[in-house]
Design a protein around this motif. Structure first.
Motif, short mmCIF file in Angstrom:
data_model
loop_
_atom_site.label_atom_id
_atom_site.label_comp_id
_atom_site.label_asym_id
_atom_site.label_seq_id
_atom_site.Cartn_x
_atom_site.Cartn_y
_atom_site.Cartn_z
N PHE A 124 -31.62 -34.27 0.10
CA PHE A 124 -31.40 -35.95 0.21
C PHE A 124 -30.00 -36.29 -0.23
CE2 PHE A 124 -35.67 -34.72 -2.15
CZ PHE A 124 -36.25 -35.75 -1.48
N ALA A 125 -29.67 -37.28 0.45
CA ALA A 125 -28.33 -37.90 0.39
C ALA A 125 -27.63 -38.27 -0.98
CB ALA A 125 -28.26 -39.10 1.54
N ARG A 126 -26.55 -38.15 -1.11
CA ARG A 126 -25.92 -38.67 -2.45
C ARG A 126 -26.32 -40.19 -2.72
NH1 ARG A 126 -23.38 -41.40 -5.56
NH2 ARG A 126 -22.61 -42.75 -3.87
N HIS A 127 -26.82 -40.50 -3.85
CA HIS A 127 -27.15 -41.67 -4.07
C HIS A 127 -27.07 -42.05 -5.67
CE1 HIS A 127 -30.90 -39.39 -4.50
NE2 HIS A 127 -31.14 -40.34 -5.61
N ASP A 128 -26.91 -43.24 -5.79
CA ASP A 128 -26.81 -43.68 -7.20
C ASP A 128 -28.15 -43.76 -7.84
OD1 ASP A 128 -23.87 -43.85 -7.31
OD2 ASP A 128 -24.11 -45.92 -6.52
N PRO A 129 -28.15 -43.55 -9.29
CA PRO A 129 -29.72 -43.98 -10.15
C PRO A 129 -30.07 -45.38 -9.94
CG PRO A 129 -27.84 -43.27 -11.70
CD PRO A 129 -27.37 -43.21 -10.34
N PRO A 130 -31.17 -45.69 -10.03
CA PRO A 130 -31.54 -47.34 -9.84
C PRO A 130 -30.88 -47.76 -11.22
CG PRO A 130 -33.61 -45.77 -10.63
CD PRO A 130 -32.29 -44.80 -10.41
N GLY A 131 -30.80 -49.13 -11.20
CA GLY A 131 -30.47 -50.03 -12.19
C GLY A 131 -28.68 -50.19 -12.10
N ALA A 132 -28.23 -51.23 -12.86
CA ALA A 132 -27.26 -51.67 -12.99
C ALA A 132 -26.37 -50.75 -13.54
CB ALA A 132 -26.93 -53.00 -13.46
N ARG A 133 -24.91 -50.46 -13.35
CA ARG A 133 -23.96 -49.54 -13.85
C ARG A 133 -23.64 -50.31 -15.13
NH1 ARG A 133 -19.84 -48.76 -9.61
NH2 ARG A 133 -21.11 -48.74 -7.70
N GLY A 134 -23.47 -49.41 -16.02
CA GLY A 134 -22.96 -49.89 -17.37
C GLY A 134 -21.42 -49.71 -17.63
N THR A 135 -21.09 -48.83 -16.61
CA THR A 135 -19.30 -48.56 -16.70
C THR A 135 -18.82 -48.50 -15.46
OG1 THR A 135 -19.75 -46.30 -16.56
CG2 THR A 135 -19.71 -46.97 -18.88
N THR A 136 -17.59 -48.29 -15.56
CA THR A 136 -16.96 -48.42 -13.98
C THR A 136 -17.12 -47.05 -13.47
OG1 THR A 136 -14.94 -47.84 -15.03
CG2 THR A 136 -15.40 -50.30 -14.83
N GLU A 137 -17.63 -45.94 -14.17
CA GLU A 137 -17.51 -44.60 -13.70
C GLU A 137 -18.65 -44.58 -12.62
OE1 GLU A 137 -18.01 -41.64 -16.61
OE2 GLU A 137 -16.75 -42.57 -18.08
N LEU A 138 -18.50 -43.76 -11.52
CA LEU A 138 -19.52 -43.52 -10.57
C LEU A 138 -20.34 -42.19 -10.80
CD1 LEU A 138 -17.49 -44.07 -7.45
CD2 LEU A 138 -18.74 -45.52 -8.29
N ILE A 139 -21.67 -42.61 -11.11
CA ILE A 139 -22.60 -41.53 -11.52
C ILE A 139 -23.73 -41.28 -10.33
CG2 ILE A 139 -24.18 -41.04 -13.35
CD1 ILE A 139 -22.83 -42.69 -15.10
#
Length: 71
Positions: free
Chosen positions: A22-37
């Motif tokens: 699977f390609a790298r992707h962000d979890p669903p939903g808006a980010r709560g912080t400025t960190e990339l997760i």
């Protein structure tokens, strides 16, 4: 040409499959912080057969063993 997409087993979103992972992707939903997760399912192995391309230019190869004719 776009990569085939499969459902991530962690976040249940459709994600591109590249080189059987699977390609790298962000979890669903808006980010709560400025960190990339990244989602925990990022870069995990995709189920066998999920990266196979069923056809090439609209021509599907028949499902039988042996060598296909060249011409």
């Amino acid at each position: 040409m776009s990569s085939p997409r499969r459902v991530c087993p962690v976040c249940r979103r459709e994600i591109a499959v590249v080189a059987a992972r699977f390609a790298r992707h962000d979890p669903p939903g808006a980010r709560g912080t400025t960190e990339l997760i990244s989602c925990p399912g990022s870069r995990s192995s995709a189920p066998l057969g999920s990266a196979l391309q069923p056809s090439l230019d609209g021509y599907a190869t028949p499902e039988f063993p042996g060598q296909l004719p060249l011409f």
